[in-house]
Design an enzyme around this catalytic site. Structure first.
Site, mmCIF file in Angstrom:
data_model
loop_
_atom_site.group_PDB
_atom_site.id
_atom_site.type_symbol
_atom_site.label_atom_id
_atom_site.label_comp_id
_atom_site.label_asym_id
_atom_site.label_seq_id
_atom_site.Cartn_x
_atom_site.Cartn_y
_atom_site.Cartn_z
ATOM 1 N N ASP A 93 0.845 -1.187 0.000
ATOM 2 C CA ASP A 93 0.000 0.000 0.000
ATOM 3 C C ASP A 93 0.889 1.248 0.000
ATOM 4 O O ASP A 93 1.985 1.222 -0.559
ATOM 5 C CB ASP A 93 -0.925 -0.049 1.215
ATOM 6 C CG ASP A 93 -2.244 0.673 0.977
ATOM 7 O OD1 ASP A 93 -2.208 1.829 0.542
ATOM 8 O OD2 ASP A 93 -3.308 0.099 1.250
ATOM 9 N N HIS A 157 -3.815 6.193 3.319
ATOM 10 C CA HIS A 157 -4.485 4.973 2.860
ATOM 11 C C HIS A 157 -3.860 3.718 3.466
ATOM 12 O O HIS A 157 -4.567 2.821 3.962
ATOM 13 C CB HIS A 157 -4.409 4.931 1.331
ATOM 14 C CG HIS A 157 -5.272 3.913 0.686
ATOM 15 N ND1 HIS A 157 -4.895 2.596 0.543
ATOM 16 C CD2 HIS A 157 -6.495 4.014 0.110
ATOM 17 C CE1 HIS A 157 -5.844 1.925 -0.089
ATOM 18 N NE2 HIS A 157 -6.833 2.762 -0.367
ATOM 19 N N SER A 480 -10.902 -0.869 -1.109
ATOM 20 C CA SER A 480 -9.659 -0.866 -0.335
ATOM 21 C C SER A 480 -9.935 -1.000 1.154
ATOM 22 O O SER A 480 -9.053 -1.368 1.918
ATOM 23 C CB SER A 480 -8.879 0.426 -0.575
ATOM 24 O OG SER A 480 -8.232 0.420 -1.811
#
Length: 565
Positions: A93, A157, A480
């Site tokens: 990620d 994220h 996600s």
């Protein structure tokens, strides 16, 4: 990706960065290199060098973002084994924010003896007994000024997804007053290995494959990959190849299905050896939804959607339609950057004809915005100023155009208990499997709407200029967000059955799903309470996947691209 062969061609006119996959007979995984080549040089390398398997463009992938584990019938008091401390979850990620409480190692012992990972420590990043490995990848070496050359997460994220999969329990988590509760991952006692493959301009195939290679060598138990393309093209992309070699080494890859819904056959993750995860809602009968926002006008009120954290409840402001407030020669109705006249907009709330992050109105001095939205009524976004969007803004448009001195007031997000049943979110990519229609894709569904989890304090709530809100937790949505729930669930099963293959774990998750969901959304929502005792699992291995590829018409040349044989 192991030792990378040097570029044997001289510098040439750049036709695109070409990724070279070079299989080495002495290597148990895969090796490759990135080089800038002309199309002719790439063709010669692919056809004239026996040791070169495929040559293909170094494409770019995109990122697909409290009560979720309870909804999956997995309470904080669920049965756990001491073996959970031996599980390593590999996160591919944007990196991780190590100072988050979700990644504290206060109650952790040393890393598992099998750990082979490396921590690329720097002045802004150190590992601990929770984060036991961290690397970053940028094959072209071209760092954008916003990016930091370390495993440190500057986007948010990666921290969000890592905490959803394996974060420690954090009590009293919230986003500026919204979503108060305890956050936790599926395996809070597991360790994390972090592979930073995504930057502010995307996630490149060369970096994805390099991270897969290192994760396999590091002997992680589960790989969680939260990126992909917009649609499936074939089974020869970096994710399909990397997850195939992970499967060969008994490592399951959990991959987000994509955010191209509700388009038919839009799932980007279709490799049968990986777990493709769609995004669904929580059971709203007992969960809080954060995105209901009321806007009050002179004579009526309307409910819209957004994640609004700004305190503006006591203020009513003049209200203006953006189409009437544009600079000369511009169409300002969509509130695009540089189209609004500051003299007309400053100190007012603006009605826009489309959704935007709000930089146009903010730069022009607006104090808020209301947006007319024709879709995505189930998902909320954060904006850089007080905002709300409505699926039917015709009444608001009529009001602002027909009232002499229109005004508006935007309230804070209303933490409401909803009674809507479970459904797959509008943005979640749908099946069927465009490459192999007789194999179900997505495989399963996890919570992916309005998820509260850890966030990087190297960025803000939105990450856009003008936003000054630095927070330890954030609420975002996406496949996600659903994918790390599946990753955490898989890691939990792995702690009970360390010798189970990726296919067996996948089978346990798919055959024990919640039965009230529709077939078109995969096997259904994960029900983790039953997954550790499925009764029957369907197993498969490398040879089964090779037979599958042969059945799909793969010849020796194409088979070698994916399987190295």
């Amino acid at each position: 990706m192991g030792e990378r062969p040097k570029n044997e061609f001289p510098a040439a006119t750049l036709h695109g960065s070409i990724l070279l996959e070079v299989w080495r007979k002495c290597c148990c995984r895969f090796n490759g290199s990135v080089a800038n080549l002309t199309e002719e040089e790439a063709r010669k390398l692919a056809t004239e060098r026996e040791e070169v398997v495929p040559v293909f463009p170094n494409g770019k992938k995109q990122l697909h973002t409290t009560r979720s584990w309870d909804f999956m019938h997995f309470s904080e008091n669920a049965r756990r084994l001491i073996f959970e401390g031996n599980v390593i979850v590999g996160m591919l990620d944007t990196g991780i924010w190590p100072d988050s409480k979700s990644f504290s190692d206060e109650s952790f012992g040393p890393p598992p003896q099998k750990r082979n990972g490396t921590c690329q420590e720097s002045s802004n990043f150190t590992c601990n007994n929770k984060i036991i490995g961290a690397r970053y990848y940028r094959a072209d070496g071209q760092f954008i000024p916003h990016d930091v050359a370390s495993p440190l997460d500057t986007e948010g994220h990666g921290s969000h997804t890592a905490s959803s999969a394996a974060g420690d329990i954090v009590q009293g988590a919230r986003l500026l007053g919204l979503g108060l509760g305890d956050t936790r991952g599926g395996v809070p006692g597991a360790h994390l290995a972090v592979y930073k493959i995504c930057w502010s301009d995307g996630c490149y195939d060369s970096d994805i494959l390099a991270a897969f290679d290192d994760a396999i060598a590091d002997d992680v138990d589960i790989i969680s990959l939260l990126v992909g393309g917009f649609f499936a093209i074939n089974l020869e992309d970096s994710i399909a190849i990397g997850s195939f070699h992970a499967m060969k080494n008994d490592i399951m890859t959990s991959n987000s299905a994509g955010n191209s819904g509700p388009l038919y056959a839009s799932t980007s993750s279709v490799a049968p050896w990986a777990l493709s995860v769609a995004a669904g809602t929580l059971d709203r009968k007992s969960a809080i939804k954060y995105n209901r926002v009321m806007v009050r006008f002179i004579s009526f009120c309307m409910w819209g959607i957004s994640i609004k954290t700004f305190d503006t409840e006591n203020n009513t402001y003049p209200f203006i339609y953006a189409g009437d407030a544009g600079l000369i020669g511009t169409d300002a109705s969509y509130c695009d950057d540089g189209t609004l006249d500051k003299n007309k907009v400053e100190g007012k709330i603006v009605l826009c004809d489309a959704i935007s992050i709000g930089t146009g109105p903010a730069v022009a001095g607006a104090l808020g915005m209301v947006m007319q939205n024709l879709g995505f009524d189930d998902v909320a976004f954060s904006f850089i100023l007080p905002a709300s969007y409505m699926s039917n803004g015709s009444a608001v448009f009529s009001y602002v155009k027909s009232t002499e001195n229109p005004t508006a007031k935007i309230f804070k997000s209303d933490p409401e208990v909803d009674v809507i049943s479970v459904f797959v979110v509008s943005f979640s990519s749908r099946g069927p499997n465009i490459i192999t229609p007789d194999i179900l894709k997505p495989d399963t569904t996890g919570p992916g709407l309005d998820m509260l989890a850890a966030w990087s304090e190297a960025t803000t709530v939105t990450g856009f200029p003008g936003d000054t809100r630095v927070v330890p937790c954030n609420i975002i949505s996406g496949t996600s967000m659903s994918c790390p729930h599946a990753s955490g669930a898989a890691a939990y099963i792995k702690s009970f059955y360390p010798t189970w293959s990726p296919a067996a774990i996948k089978s346990a998750l798919m055959t024990t799903d919640q039965s009230d969901d529709e077939f078109s959304y995969g096997a259904g929502h994960i029900n983790l309470a039953n997954a550790t005792n499925p009764g029957l699992v369907y197993d498969a291995g490398e040879i089964d996947c090779i037979k599958f590829l042969c059945g799909q018409g793969y010849n020796d040349t194409k088979l070698k691209v994916v399987a190295r044989k």
